[in-house]
Every structure is written in C-alpha cells, then in structure tokens.
Motif scaffolding. Structure first.
Motif, mmCIF file in Angstrom:
data_model
loop_
_atom_site.group_PDB
_atom_site.id
_atom_site.type_symbol
_atom_site.label_atom_id
_atom_site.label_comp_id
_atom_site.label_asym_id
_atom_site.label_seq_id
_atom_site.Cartn_x
_atom_site.Cartn_y
_atom_site.Cartn_z
ATOM 1 N N SER A 69 0.843 -1.200 0.000
ATOM 2 C CA SER A 69 0.000 0.000 0.000
ATOM 3 C C SER A 69 0.872 1.242 0.000
ATOM 4 O O SER A 69 1.868 1.321 0.717
ATOM 5 C CB SER A 69 -0.910 0.022 1.223
ATOM 6 O OG SER A 69 -1.807 -1.064 1.213
ATOM 7 N N VAL A 70 0.478 2.203 -0.797
ATOM 8 C CA VAL A 70 1.132 3.514 -0.845
ATOM 9 C C VAL A 70 0.102 4.555 -0.427
ATOM 10 O O VAL A 70 -1.027 4.542 -0.919
ATOM 11 C CB VAL A 70 1.646 3.823 -2.262
ATOM 12 C CG1 VAL A 70 2.080 5.285 -2.378
ATOM 13 C CG2 VAL A 70 2.799 2.895 -2.620
ATOM 14 N N SER A 71 0.469 5.421 0.512
ATOM 15 C CA SER A 71 -0.408 6.515 0.939
ATOM 16 C C SER A 71 0.302 7.843 0.770
ATOM 17 O O SER A 71 1.430 8.004 1.210
ATOM 18 C CB SER A 71 -0.828 6.337 2.397
ATOM 19 O OG SER A 71 -1.530 5.131 2.564
ATOM 20 N N LEU A 72 -0.372 8.772 0.108
ATOM 21 C CA LEU A 72 0.123 10.142 -0.030
ATOM 22 C C LEU A 72 -0.666 11.019 0.933
ATOM 23 O O LEU A 72 -1.894 10.980 0.936
ATOM 24 C CB LEU A 72 -0.059 10.631 -1.466
ATOM 25 C CG LEU A 72 0.515 9.744 -2.571
ATOM 26 C CD1 LEU A 72 0.346 10.419 -3.925
ATOM 27 C CD2 LEU A 72 1.973 9.396 -2.313
ATOM 28 N N LEU A 73 0.038 11.798 1.740
ATOM 29 C CA LEU A 73 -0.599 12.581 2.789
ATOM 30 C C LEU A 73 -0.730 14.047 2.377
ATOM 31 O O LEU A 73 0.156 14.597 1.718
ATOM 32 C CB LEU A 73 0.201 12.493 4.090
ATOM 33 C CG LEU A 73 0.623 11.087 4.533
ATOM 34 C CD1 LEU A 73 1.322 11.155 5.884
ATOM 35 C CD2 LEU A 73 -0.558 10.129 4.570
ATOM 36 N N THR A 74 -1.825 14.668 2.783
ATOM 37 C CA THR A 74 -2.080 16.053 2.393
ATOM 38 C C THR A 74 -2.972 16.740 3.415
ATOM 39 O O THR A 74 -3.444 16.117 4.374
ATOM 40 C CB THR A 74 -2.746 16.100 0.995
ATOM 41 O OG1 THR A 74 -2.825 17.459 0.564
ATOM 42 C CG2 THR A 74 -4.136 15.499 1.029
ATOM 43 N N ASN A 75 -3.214 18.025 3.217
ATOM 44 C CA ASN A 75 -4.134 18.809 4.035
ATOM 45 C C ASN A 75 -3.812 18.748 5.518
ATOM 46 O O ASN A 75 -4.685 18.489 6.356
ATOM 47 C CB ASN A 75 -5.590 18.359 3.787
ATOM 48 C CG ASN A 75 -6.008 18.532 2.338
ATOM 49 O OD1 ASN A 75 -6.517 17.613 1.716
ATOM 50 N ND2 ASN A 75 -5.766 19.710 1.780
ATOM 51 N N PHE A 76 -2.573 19.015 5.870
ATOM 52 C CA PHE A 76 -2.169 19.045 7.272
ATOM 53 C C PHE A 76 -2.708 20.309 7.943
ATOM 54 O O PHE A 76 -2.540 21.413 7.425
ATOM 55 C CB PHE A 76 -0.646 19.014 7.390
ATOM 56 C CG PHE A 76 -0.045 17.681 7.046
ATOM 57 C CD1 PHE A 76 0.245 16.753 8.033
ATOM 58 C CD2 PHE A 76 0.221 17.333 5.727
ATOM 59 C CE1 PHE A 76 0.789 15.522 7.726
ATOM 60 C CE2 PHE A 76 0.768 16.102 5.404
ATOM 61 C CZ PHE A 76 1.053 15.190 6.413
ATOM 62 N N GLU A 77 -3.349 20.123 9.094
ATOM 63 C CA GLU A 77 -3.920 21.258 9.827
ATOM 64 C C GLU A 77 -3.694 21.081 11.324
ATOM 65 O O GLU A 77 -4.095 20.069 11.903
ATOM 66 C CB GLU A 77 -5.433 21.350 9.582
ATOM 67 C CG GLU A 77 -5.849 21.551 8.132
ATOM 68 C CD GLU A 77 -7.363 21.465 7.987
ATOM 69 O OE1 GLU A 77 -7.990 22.508 7.754
ATOM 70 O OE2 GLU A 77 -7.917 20.351 8.127
ATOM 71 N N ASP A 78 -3.059 22.060 11.956
ATOM 72 C CA ASP A 78 -2.948 22.065 13.416
ATOM 73 C C ASP A 78 -4.285 22.500 13.989
ATOM 74 O O ASP A 78 -4.889 23.467 13.506
ATOM 75 C CB ASP A 78 -1.858 23.040 13.875
ATOM 76 C CG ASP A 78 -0.468 22.567 13.467
ATOM 77 O OD1 ASP A 78 -0.265 21.338 13.370
ATOM 78 O OD2 ASP A 78 0.411 23.415 13.248
ATOM 79 N N VAL A 79 -4.762 21.789 15.004
ATOM 80 C CA VAL A 79 -6.049 22.129 15.608
ATOM 81 C C VAL A 79 -5.868 22.388 17.102
ATOM 82 O O VAL A 79 -4.956 21.851 17.736
ATOM 83 C CB VAL A 79 -7.095 21.012 15.384
ATOM 84 C CG1 VAL A 79 -7.377 20.851 13.898
ATOM 85 C CG2 VAL A 79 -6.623 19.691 15.977
ATOM 86 N N CYS A 80 -6.734 23.213 17.644
ATOM 87 C CA CYS A 80 -6.634 23.584 19.059
ATOM 88 C C CYS A 80 -7.270 22.539 19.966
ATOM 89 O O CYS A 80 -6.855 22.366 21.115
ATOM 90 C CB CYS A 80 -7.303 24.947 19.291
ATOM 91 S SG CYS A 80 -6.507 26.299 18.401
#
Length: 279
Positions: free
Chosen positions: A162-173
């Motif tokens: 399996s290959v996963s590409l990661l995106t849309n990183f968001e720091d949350v409070c």
C-alpha cells in the motif's frame, strides 16, 4: 491496526517504534506492530508521500482546496514491488518510473497473507520526491521495521503493498477536532519523564478498529510510550495535527498481472516473475 505510529525523541531525534522506544536513526517514520512510526527525513530529501490501503485511488477533499486529485496509482505500488524484488534477488535497482515525481509526505505499508497481517509500515511527514521517497521507504518498511524480521523472497507471493500520499495538514486547538475515518492524526505530547513524544495513526486505523475519538487518542498515547493513567486534563495538553490521505493497495498477484498486461517493466530490463523476468 496498520498505519499507526509511535513517536520518537522529538523533532530531530531518531524515529520511534509503536512501543514508543527510541530506535536507530533512519530517514523517516517507522512502522510498529500496531502501525507505523515517525522520524526525520534525510537532509537531502526534497519531499515524500505514501502509505496504505484500498485498491482504488480516492479524491482528497479539503475546505480550502475542494477536491484535489493527487494521482496515487497502481504504478506506484508496482514500483515498490519492483524495488523490493530487485533488492531481494540481487538485481540492479529499477530505473526511474514514469509517474509524477512531485514531492509528498508518504507511507509504504506491507501486509501479508489472506488475513492481511501487518508486515511493515514506515513513512515520513517530510515531503520527498516520489521516485526517491518510494525507493527509500519500500526497503525501509520491508527490511528495517524493528517489529518484524527483514522480509524474505519466500514471502513475496503473499504480499500486499500500500502507498499513501498525505495532504491537508492542519494544526487544531481541540484534540477532538477531527473526524474518524476521514482524518489521520499526529499527536505531540510530553511523557511522564518530561520527554517530547510523537505518534500517528493513518486515516483508516480508527475506523478499522471501531474506535471513537477518545479510544483513538488513548491508544495513540500508549503507542507513543505514555505509561501512566490518562486523564482528560492530560489529553487537553496534546498538540494535534490532522491530515488526509490518498491510498492505493496492490497484491503481488495483481502486480504481476499489471506488469504483464501493460508490457511495462519500469526500466528493469527483465521480465517479471514467474516469467523469468528478472533472470
């Protein structure tokens, strides 16, 4: 669960296993029995992206960008199989593939057998060019996941990549500000000894395990090495980053069929097993 990670000794430290124990320095994230783990990428790396699961690509939606087709493909999984096969049989590494070389954070996950047991999972949150990133983490996840012995030739026919590409990183409070089955989460926390730890679960893990938010967070804390009782006040101290992923999975059988069907050997110069492709 596959796709989890136990964090290491802070941002420039060694990658860590799901047990949360320090591990040897590697350029990326390491995968443990319950999942995958984290590590700094090599200084020369430009970018990376890859991880695990379904047999079809997904569109990644985000409030900011709408739907973005990242382009994960079966060819990426085929390339990972090419790299592993050539390594195990002592052939020259395959030449650069034809798919995009854009940089993404990535994970490579190996599972084995009908029950699809985790066999290795390592990746990086640092963006790497896909060609070099997939080469690196194919072998790191197959040979250097400290939870498992190095992969052997005999295991190849039973493998799933399996290959996963990661995106849309968001720091949350708020540590609860993420959606089960949609977001992967990366947590950073200070353990009972005063050391900074990190750990991650890929988006599919919580849903596969049937966990809610609290169960996922608590499991991730344990994988990251937090050993004392977990209180709600402590959970509120966690720094959480949520992200999304696009994933593709291919079995070894599908890999052989894909290569034979497309008559495309990715520059290896040999036929594919069991057709004496590498002889």
């Amino acid at each position: 669960p596959s796709g989890s990670a136990g964090g290491g000794a802070g941002a420039g430290g060694a990658w860590s296993r799901c047990s949360g124990e320090p591990a040897p320095r590697l350029n990326g994230l390491a995968g443990g029995s319950p999942g995958c783990a984290l590590a700094p990428a090599s200084a020369s790396s430009a970018a990376a992206a890859s991880a695990a699961s379904s047999s079809a690509a997904e569109l990644i939606a985000s409030p900011e960008t709408g739907c973005r087709k990242m382009g994960v493909s079966a060819e990426m999984c085929c390339f990972c199989f090419d790299v592993l096969y050539c390594h195990l049989y002592g052939y020259q590494p395959p030449r650069s593939p034809r798919f995009t070389n854009e940089p993404y954070p990535l994970f490579v996950t190996w599972k084995i057998g009908r029950e699809k047991r985790l066999r290795g999972c390592i990746g990086t949150f640092s963006a790497m060019n896909l060609h070099s990133g997939l080469r690196e983490y194919t072998l790191t996840s197959a040979l250097k996941d400290s939870r498992f012995p190095p992969m052997t030739r005999d295991e190849l026919p039973r493998l799933f990549c399996s290959v996963s590409l990661l995106t849309n990183f968001e720091d949350v409070c708020d540590y609860l500000d993420w959606e089960v089955g949609v977001h992967g989460i990366r947590i950073e926390f200070i353990n009972e000894k005063g050391s900074k730890r990190t750990a991650t679960y890929l988006p599919e893990v919580a849903k596969e395990q049937g966990w809610d938010h609290i169960q996922t967070i608590d499991s991730l804390l344990r994988k990251g090495g937090y050993k004392v009782p977990i209180t709600n006040d402590f959970r509120k101290t966690i720094k959480l980053t949520r992200y999304r992923s696009e994933k593709m999975t291919l079995s070894y059988t599908e890999y052989l069929a894909h290569r034979q069907h497309h008559h495309f050997q990715n520059g290896i110069g040999h036929s594919l097993p069991p057709y004496n492709h590498y002889s």
